[in-house]
Write a protein that holds these residues in place. Structure first.
Motif, PDB file in Angstrom:
ATOM      1  N   THR A  50      35.873  35.341  36.545  1.00 31.60           N
ATOM      2  CA  THR A  50      36.407  34.978  35.103  1.00 31.60           C
ATOM      3  C   THR A  50      37.794  34.154  35.137  1.00 31.60           C
ATOM      4  N   LYS A  51      38.678  34.374  36.246  1.00 27.45           N
ATOM      5  CA  LYS A  51      39.987  33.644  36.142  1.00 27.45           C
ATOM      6  C   LYS A  51      40.509  33.361  37.734  1.00 27.45           C
ATOM      7  N   SER A  82      39.586  44.095  35.976  1.00 24.16           N
ATOM      8  CA  SER A  82      39.985  44.399  34.438  1.00 24.16           C
ATOM      9  C   SER A  82      39.240  45.537  33.830  1.00 24.16           C
ATOM     10  N   SER A 108      34.983  44.208  37.688  1.00 24.64           N
ATOM     11  CA  SER A 108      35.544  42.910  37.044  1.00 24.64           C
ATOM     12  C   SER A 108      34.262  42.133  36.435  1.00 24.64           C
ATOM     13  N   THR A 109      34.342  40.709  36.782  1.00 30.84           N
ATOM     14  CA  THR A 109      32.974  39.945  36.587  1.00 30.84           C
ATOM     15  C   THR A 109      31.676  40.601  36.930  1.00 30.84           C
TER      16      THR A 109
HETATM   17  P1  ADP Z   1      37.781  38.368  37.796  1.00 31.54           P
HETATM   18  O1  ADP Z   1      36.283  38.827  37.788  1.00 31.54           O
HETATM   19  O2  ADP Z   1      37.952  36.861  37.769  1.00 31.54           O
HETATM   20  O3  ADP Z   1      38.307  38.734  38.950  1.00 31.54           O
HETATM   21  P2  ADP Z   1      38.777  40.181  35.993  1.00 31.54           P
HETATM   22  O4  ADP Z   1      39.288  41.648  36.780  1.00 31.54           O
HETATM   23  O5  ADP Z   1      39.658  40.087  34.745  1.00 31.54           O
HETATM   24  O6  ADP Z   1      38.510  38.893  36.494  1.00 31.54           O
HETATM   25  O7  ADP Z   1      37.475  40.897  35.232  1.00 31.54           O
HETATM   26  C1  ADP Z   1      36.466  40.171  34.476  1.00 31.54           C
HETATM   27  C2  ADP Z   1      36.032  41.069  33.342  1.00 31.54           C
HETATM   28  O8  ADP Z   1      36.822  41.927  32.697  1.00 31.54           O
HETATM   29  C3  ADP Z   1      35.381  40.289  32.281  1.00 31.54           C
HETATM   30  O9  ADP Z   1      34.072  40.784  32.110  1.00 31.54           O
HETATM   31  C4  ADP Z   1      36.306  40.644  31.013  1.00 31.54           C
HETATM   32  O10 ADP Z   1      35.574  40.674  29.809  1.00 31.54           O
HETATM   33  C5  ADP Z   1      36.768  42.038  31.416  1.00 31.54           C
HETATM   34  N1  ADP Z   1      37.943  42.317  30.993  1.00 31.54           N
HETATM   35  C6  ADP Z   1      39.085  41.558  30.880  1.00 31.54           C
HETATM   36  N2  ADP Z   1      40.040  42.228  30.248  1.00 31.54           N
HETATM   37  C7  ADP Z   1      39.652  43.552  29.899  1.00 31.54           C
HETATM   38  C8  ADP Z   1      40.252  44.614  29.268  1.00 31.54           C
HETATM   39  N3  ADP Z   1      41.520  44.766  28.765  1.00 31.54           N
HETATM   40  N4  ADP Z   1      39.428  45.764  29.016  1.00 31.54           N
HETATM   41  C9  ADP Z   1      38.263  45.534  29.466  1.00 31.54           C
HETATM   42  N5  ADP Z   1      37.552  44.757  29.901  1.00 31.54           N
HETATM   43  C10 ADP Z   1      38.273  43.512  30.221  1.00 31.54           C
END
Ligand code: ADP
Ligand code: BMX
Ligand code: ZN
Length: 294
Positions: free
Chosen positions: A11-12, A242, A130-131
């Protein structure tokens, strides 16, 4: 000595400078390109690292995917917009002209969290929700990567033989039920099209479907943790990502685990380094590798 740490998620993309005391500064974040053609990912990485030119002595990367010999291979290509193979180490070395160490994101985060917990535990498992759902396993103080860097891909163990098809090609993987993408994909009616963050806030506002989707995710996590206890005798689990760090989620996992028989009970902590665990772990790992090299 400053290390430029980069965390590549589905996601990021995040970057920051990390000093010798693991202090983090100049943190930046951009979205992972939706169409992750190799060019799109390379352009996004170029944009991310540009502000750090001349500010670091080496680069440390924590990235989603199997990171073997510097190459990123997606186990679940859906998480990276279909991107399958990417010469990660080579690309970053070309972009910033510094030595670059690369590691899976959850393996890196496990390494950071282990450093924090090392006085108390020698066997820990980090799980990012996360994703996707990723994992990093520490056994007897050592990071387990395996001969092909595949170790710890615990999101691709089976949670439900009748569950959804996972992007990795298997059926009913933990990731296909518990991850942020899975929560969003299972949403129907009033929640259709919403992402996991929006579904969590709907749950906080009392939406029953949202609550059910989150409970389903947390239950898959409980079974995964019980399996890990049985396979590894891991002493504790650290939750990150997240979704893993979202309000109330860890508690639900802990409550579910308490309903299982006592041999499967195990403490579940929230990641001490929160969203920076991957960045800090990659930097710690790179510093140790470089020390061994020179
Ligand atoms: P990445 O997978 O890129 O490391 P993250 O750890 O931010 O990134 O995870 C992304 C996922 O978490 C996405 O599905 C997003 O919708 C979800 N997400 C982001 N912020 C929140 C939040 N505050 N509460 C619940 N889910 C979240
Ligand atoms: C997937 C897999 C893992 C990764 C995990 C969490 C890919 C592209 N990634 O299971 O390598 O650790 O997701 O990744 O196959 P994130 O993007 O949710 O942080
Ligand atoms: Zn899978």
């Amino acid at each position: 000595m400053n290390i430029l740490a980069i965390d590549i998620g589905g996601t990021k993309l995040a970057a920051a400078l990390i000093d010798a005391n693991s202090q983090i500064s100049q943190r930046l974040e951009i979205a992972t390109p939706a169409s992750s053609s190799p060019q799109a990912l390379e352009e996004a990485l170029a944009q991310l690292v540009a502000p750090y030119q001349g500010k670091a002595q080496c680069v440390a990367v924590a990235s989603t995917g199997i990171i073997d010999q510097g190459i990123l291979t997606a186990l679940n290509p859906d998480n990276l917009g279909g991107l399958n193979q990417f010469p990660l180490q080579q690309t970053l070395q070309r972009l910033i002209a510094l030595p670059c160490t690369v590691l899976n994101d959850a393996q890196a985060a496990a390494w950071a969290e282990y450093h924090y917990l090392a006085d108390r535990f020698k066997h820990i498992t980090f799980i990012t929700v996360s994703t996707g759902v990723g994992g990093g396993v520490i056994i007897n103080g050592q990071l387990l990567t395996g001969p092909h860097a595949f170790a710890g891909h615990i999101g691709h163990t089976q949670a439900d033989p009748n569950g959804p098809r996972c992007g990795c090609g298997r059926t009913g993987c933990v990731e296909s039920i518990a991850s942020g993408r899975a929560i969003a994909a299972a949403a129907q009616n009033e929640l259709q099209g919403k992402d996991a963050r929006q579904i969590f806030s709907a749950a906080q506002n009392g939406n029953l479907q949202a609550k059910r989707l989150i409970t389903h995710s947390a239950q898959a996590l409980c079974q995964l943790i019980a399996n890990l206890k049985a396979i590894l005798d891991t002493e504790c689990v650290v939750l990150g990502g997240s979704v893993g760090l979202a309000q109330g989620y860890r508690q639900q996992v802990e409550d579910g685990l308490a309903l299982l028989p006592p041999p499967f009970h195990i403490p579940v902590f929230a990641a001490h380094y929160k969203h920076d665990a991957g960045l800090i772990g990659a930097a710690l790992f790179a510093a140790e590798q470089n020390q061994n090299k020179y």
